[in-house]
Write a protein that holds these residues in place. Structure first.
Motif, PDB file in Angstrom:
ATOM      1  N   THR A 359       0.883  -1.169   0.000  1.00 61.50           N
ATOM      2  CA  THR A 359       0.000   0.000   0.000  1.00 61.50           C
ATOM      3  C   THR A 359       0.916   1.213   0.000  1.00 61.50           C
ATOM      4  O   THR A 359       1.753   1.375   0.894  1.00 61.50           O
ATOM      5  N   MET A 360       0.784   2.029  -1.032  1.00 58.11           N
ATOM      6  CA  MET A 360       1.599   3.227  -1.139  1.00 58.11           C
ATOM      7  C   MET A 360       0.933   4.349  -0.328  1.00 58.11           C
ATOM      8  O   MET A 360      -0.209   4.244   0.089  1.00 58.11           O
ATOM      9  N   LYS A 361       1.658   5.439  -0.111  1.00 57.55           N
ATOM     10  CA  LYS A 361       1.085   6.561   0.638  1.00 57.55           C
ATOM     11  C   LYS A 361      -0.039   7.233  -0.149  1.00 57.55           C
ATOM     12  O   LYS A 361      -1.001   7.717   0.435  1.00 57.55           O
ATOM     13  N   THR A 362       0.114   7.273  -1.478  1.00 54.38           N
ATOM     14  CA  THR A 362      -0.891   7.974  -2.288  1.00 54.38           C
ATOM     15  C   THR A 362      -1.275   7.139  -3.514  1.00 54.38           C
ATOM     16  O   THR A 362      -0.499   6.290  -3.964  1.00 54.38           O
ATOM     17  N   GLU A 363      -2.458   7.402  -4.017  1.00 51.30           N
ATOM     18  CA  GLU A 363      -2.909   6.749  -5.255  1.00 51.30           C
ATOM     19  C   GLU A 363      -1.948   7.096  -6.400  1.00 51.30           C
ATOM     20  O   GLU A 363      -1.621   6.249  -7.226  1.00 51.30           O
ATOM     21  N   GLU A 364      -1.486   8.349  -6.403  1.00 46.03           N
ATOM     22  CA  GLU A 364      -0.605   8.808  -7.471  1.00 46.03           C
ATOM     23  C   GLU A 364       0.678   7.978  -7.539  1.00 46.03           C
ATOM     24  O   GLU A 364       1.124   7.579  -8.610  1.00 46.03           O
ATOM     25  N   SER A 365       1.268   7.698  -6.370  1.00 48.53           N
ATOM     26  CA  SER A 365       2.521   6.934  -6.408  1.00 48.53           C
ATOM     27  C   SER A 365       2.263   5.475  -6.759  1.00 48.53           C
ATOM     28  O   SER A 365       3.108   4.825  -7.391  1.00 48.53           O
ATOM     29  N   ALA A 366       1.072   4.934  -6.415  1.00 47.32           N
ATOM     30  CA  ALA A 366       0.734   3.559  -6.810  1.00 47.32           C
ATOM     31  C   ALA A 366       0.583   3.474  -8.325  1.00 47.32           C
ATOM     32  O   ALA A 366       0.993   2.500  -8.958  1.00 47.32           O
ATOM     33  N   ARG A 367       0.030   4.529  -8.896  1.00 47.60           N
ATOM     34  CA  ARG A 367      -0.165   4.572 -10.346  1.00 47.60           C
ATOM     35  C   ARG A 367       1.175   4.700 -11.084  1.00 47.60           C
ATOM     36  O   ARG A 367       1.375   4.143 -12.155  1.00 47.60           O
ATOM     37  N   SER A 371       5.683   2.190 -13.666  1.00 47.98           N
ATOM     38  CA  SER A 371       6.365   2.780 -14.822  1.00 47.98           C
ATOM     39  C   SER A 371       7.822   3.101 -14.523  1.00 47.98           C
ATOM     40  O   SER A 371       8.617   3.343 -15.438  1.00 47.98           O
ATOM     41  N   LYS A 372       8.186   3.125 -13.242  1.00 46.90           N
ATOM     42  CA  LYS A 372       9.572   3.425 -12.868  1.00 46.90           C
ATOM     43  C   LYS A 372      10.437   2.156 -12.797  1.00 46.90           C
ATOM     44  O   LYS A 372      11.646   2.228 -12.610  1.00 46.90           O
ATOM     45  N   CYS A 373       9.793   0.974 -12.872  1.00 53.36           N
ATOM     46  CA  CYS A 373      10.551  -0.288 -12.781  1.00 53.36           C
ATOM     47  C   CYS A 373      11.075  -0.685 -14.156  1.00 53.36           C
ATOM     48  O   CYS A 373      10.404  -0.482 -15.159  1.00 53.36           O
ATOM     49  N   LYS A 374      12.261  -1.283 -14.167  1.00 48.27           N
ATOM     50  CA  LYS A 374      12.833  -1.718 -15.447  1.00 48.27           C
ATOM     51  C   LYS A 374      12.712  -3.233 -15.633  1.00 48.27           C
ATOM     52  O   LYS A 374      12.598  -3.724 -16.749  1.00 48.27           O
ATOM     53  N   HIS A 378       4.706  -4.128 -16.067  1.00 49.76           N
ATOM     54  CA  HIS A 378       3.447  -3.649 -15.497  1.00 49.76           C
ATOM     55  C   HIS A 378       2.321  -4.414 -16.179  1.00 49.76           C
ATOM     56  O   HIS A 378       1.930  -4.115 -17.309  1.00 49.76           O
ATOM     57  N   ALA A 379       1.836  -5.442 -15.505  1.00 52.90           N
ATOM     58  CA  ALA A 379       0.806  -6.311 -16.091  1.00 52.90           C
ATOM     59  C   ALA A 379       0.073  -7.033 -14.978  1.00 52.90           C
ATOM     60  O   ALA A 379       0.597  -7.194 -13.875  1.00 52.90           O
ATOM     61  N   THR A 380      -1.152  -7.463 -15.295  1.00 51.62           N
ATOM     62  CA  THR A 380      -1.891  -8.254 -14.318  1.00 51.62           C
ATOM     63  C   THR A 380      -1.410  -9.700 -14.394  1.00 51.62           C
ATOM     64  O   THR A 380      -0.536 -10.030 -15.188  1.00 51.62           O
ATOM     65  N   SER A 387       8.867 -11.385 -13.257  1.00 47.21           N
ATOM     66  CA  SER A 387       8.260 -10.615 -12.175  1.00 47.21           C
ATOM     67  C   SER A 387       7.304  -9.585 -12.756  1.00 47.21           C
ATOM     68  O   SER A 387       7.601  -8.950 -13.772  1.00 47.21           O
ATOM     69  N   LEU A 388       6.140  -9.466 -12.109  1.00 48.27           N
ATOM     70  CA  LEU A 388       5.127  -8.504 -12.540  1.00 48.27           C
ATOM     71  C   LEU A 388       4.787  -7.577 -11.390  1.00 48.27           C
ATOM     72  O   LEU A 388       4.838  -7.969 -10.220  1.00 48.27           O
ATOM     73  N   ILE A 389       4.415  -6.364 -11.743  1.00 44.62           N
ATOM     74  CA  ILE A 389       3.917  -5.422 -10.741  1.00 44.62           C
ATOM     75  C   ILE A 389       2.654  -4.816 -11.336  1.00 44.62           C
ATOM     76  O   ILE A 389       2.587  -4.599 -12.552  1.00 44.62           O
ATOM     77  N   GLU A 390       1.631  -4.616 -10.511  1.00 47.98           N
ATOM     78  CA  GLU A 390       0.387  -4.077 -11.056  1.00 47.98           C
ATOM     79  C   GLU A 390      -0.244  -3.047 -10.120  1.00 47.98           C
ATOM     80  O   GLU A 390      -0.446  -3.324  -8.927  1.00 47.98           O
TER      81      GLU A 390
END
Ligand SMILES: *Cc1c(COP(=O)(O)O)cnc(C)c1O
Length: 429
Positions: A359-367, A371-374, A378-380, A387-390
């Motif tokens: 759980t991030m501090k803000t919705e904005e940082s979760a969104r 996009s910052k990961c290499k 970013h996929a379900t 490794s996936l992050i969504e």
């Protein structure tokens, strides 16, 4: 075995082994490679992909049994006298019933799941089949995977079943009802006690269905804790490579398995040949993958939770500040310290699963985080080698919009750690 087997037609022309008979308690890693040896006929080491939808009957007329006769004398001891060559349903007939590739996968799965297994086109098709078969009046279920609630909505519309909360009174359940327990649960990767809910269900003559997708074979054995029916989205760890859909139902109740197989013929939701073949190939490495993925996830969770609490442990102290600035909380079964001794260590002795959530501090940082990961895509979905992050709000409209779900693949864990740390850093820059 049919007696007219010749050449290529003979290859893998077996029907499923009738029941789960533990030959010897081999290590699951061994079973994953050899439990289907009983189906080997040709000399291929790697199983072939069979595409036929229909299979030739025996060429000897004496071996042909009309279905009407079969139904009349199926339980009759005289059957073998009337039809001396007959052994029960020993070959494939039509691929909506059985076919070589998914039969092989089911054979492997029944040894890994320590119960007979039936495969389906997807996890949700398996769940639908379970509810069509059990047809409970009441279904007690927690939040969990949103798609499962979609299946329940269909089922309640058609069959009029009532949906109760997971924590409903035991008194609200009656004979034949179902407690549907997802553990570890989507999207957080937190665990629930299988034993506790099995006892609750059984005290009322109800059944416990466990969606064990997040805790595949090797991590937990729901049957030893009282589950009656276990469901997997085989799309995840059983497939393991993000390239197939598959669902699995497993049970130690042979009558259920027999009936589920029969009903699958009419639901029509049999696994495809390609998926049966891919699944077989994937299950060979299930133990290796899941063990590694689970260990890596637990290390990452511990590292992240440590930073959140101000413990740098070899990381730069500046990282603590960055993580504390953007992360609110980390969720994973490995962090359920109070549950460890009472039941969790017993339930998941080999690891706590490769999925966790942040759980991030803000919705904005979760969104923005994905996009910052290499390295993380970013996929379900989950369970693949990648490794996936969504940002979970992309696929589930019921979750906290600050939640990010992470599925750990087979990459080196410290590369994943560095990738996440750089992504957190990019959010505060
Ligand atoms: C993915 C998933 C399902 C649905 O499986 P499909 O194969 O996508 O139909 C059900 N339960 C859980 C916990 C899942 O993660």
């Amino acid at each position: 075995m049919r007696s007219d087997t010749n050449g290529i037609n003979a290859i893998e022309n077996h029907a499923p082994p009738r029941s789960y008979l533990p030959p010897k308690r081999f290590d699951p890693a061994t079973l994953a490679v050899h439990a289907d040896n009983v189906l080997n006929v040709g000399s291929d080491v790697a199983p072939a992909l069979h595409v036929s939808s229909t299979f030739r009957y025996a060429s000897d007329p004496d071996e042909l049994v009309a279905t009407q006769d079969l139904k009349v004398c199926l339980s009759s001891p005289q059957l073998s006298q009337v039809y001396p060559h007959f052994t029960m349903l020993d070959t494939h007939i039509y691929s909506r019933e059985t076919a070589p590739n998914f039969t092989r996968l089911e054979t492997l799965l029944q040894s890994l799941l320590t119960a007979s297994a039936v495969t389906y086109t997807s996890g949700l098709a398996a769940l639908h089949a379970a509810y069509v078969y059990l047809n409970p009046k009441n279904i007690s279920i927690g939040r969990g995977y949103h798609g499962s609630h979609g299946v329940l909505a269909l089922h309640t519309r058609i069959a009029g079943a009532k949906v109760l909360s997971l924590e409903c009174d035991a008194q609200d359940l009656g004979a034949g009802d179902v407690i549907h327990l997802e553990t570890p649960v989507n999207p957080t990767g937190e665990a629930f006690s299988i034993k506790k809910y099995a006892e609750k269900a059984h005290s009322r003559g109800a059944y416990l269905l466990v969606d064990a997708t997040f805790g595949p074979p090797g991590l937990q054995e729901p049957f030893s804790l009282g589950a009656d029916l276990v469901m997997h989205s085989g799309t995840k760890y059983i497939g393991g490579h993000s390239d197939m859909l598959c669902g699995v139902l497993a049970s130690r109740n042979e009558e259920w398995i027999h009936d589920l197989r029969e009903e699958r013929t009419y639901l029509g939701s049999v696994l495809g040949n390609m998926e049966g073949w891919l699944g077989t190939r994937s299950v060979r490495t299930l133990a290796l993958r899941v063990e590694r993925q689970s260990v890596s996830a637990t290390k990452l969770v511990s590292w992240l939770d440590g930073l959140l609490k101000g413990e740098a442990h070899g990381s730069r102290t500046k990282d603590c500040g960055v993580v504390q600035q953007v992360v609110e909380k980390v969720h994973h079964a490995s962090l359920q310290h109070l549950d460890m001794k009472p039941w969790l260590e017993e339930q998941m002795p080999n690891g706590f699963g490769p999925v966790f959530a942040i759980t991030m501090k803000t919705e904005e940082s979760a969104r923005s985080l994905p996009s910052k990961c290499k390295l993380f895509h970013h996929a379900t979905s989950l369970g693949g080698v990648e490794s996936l992050i969504e940002w979970r709000a992309m696929s589930d409209d019921t979750v906290d919009r600050r939640l990010v779900r992470v599925s750990i693949g087979v990459e080196g864990w410290s590369d994943l750690k560095d990738d996440l740390m750089e992504a957190f850093g990019a959010l505060v820059d």
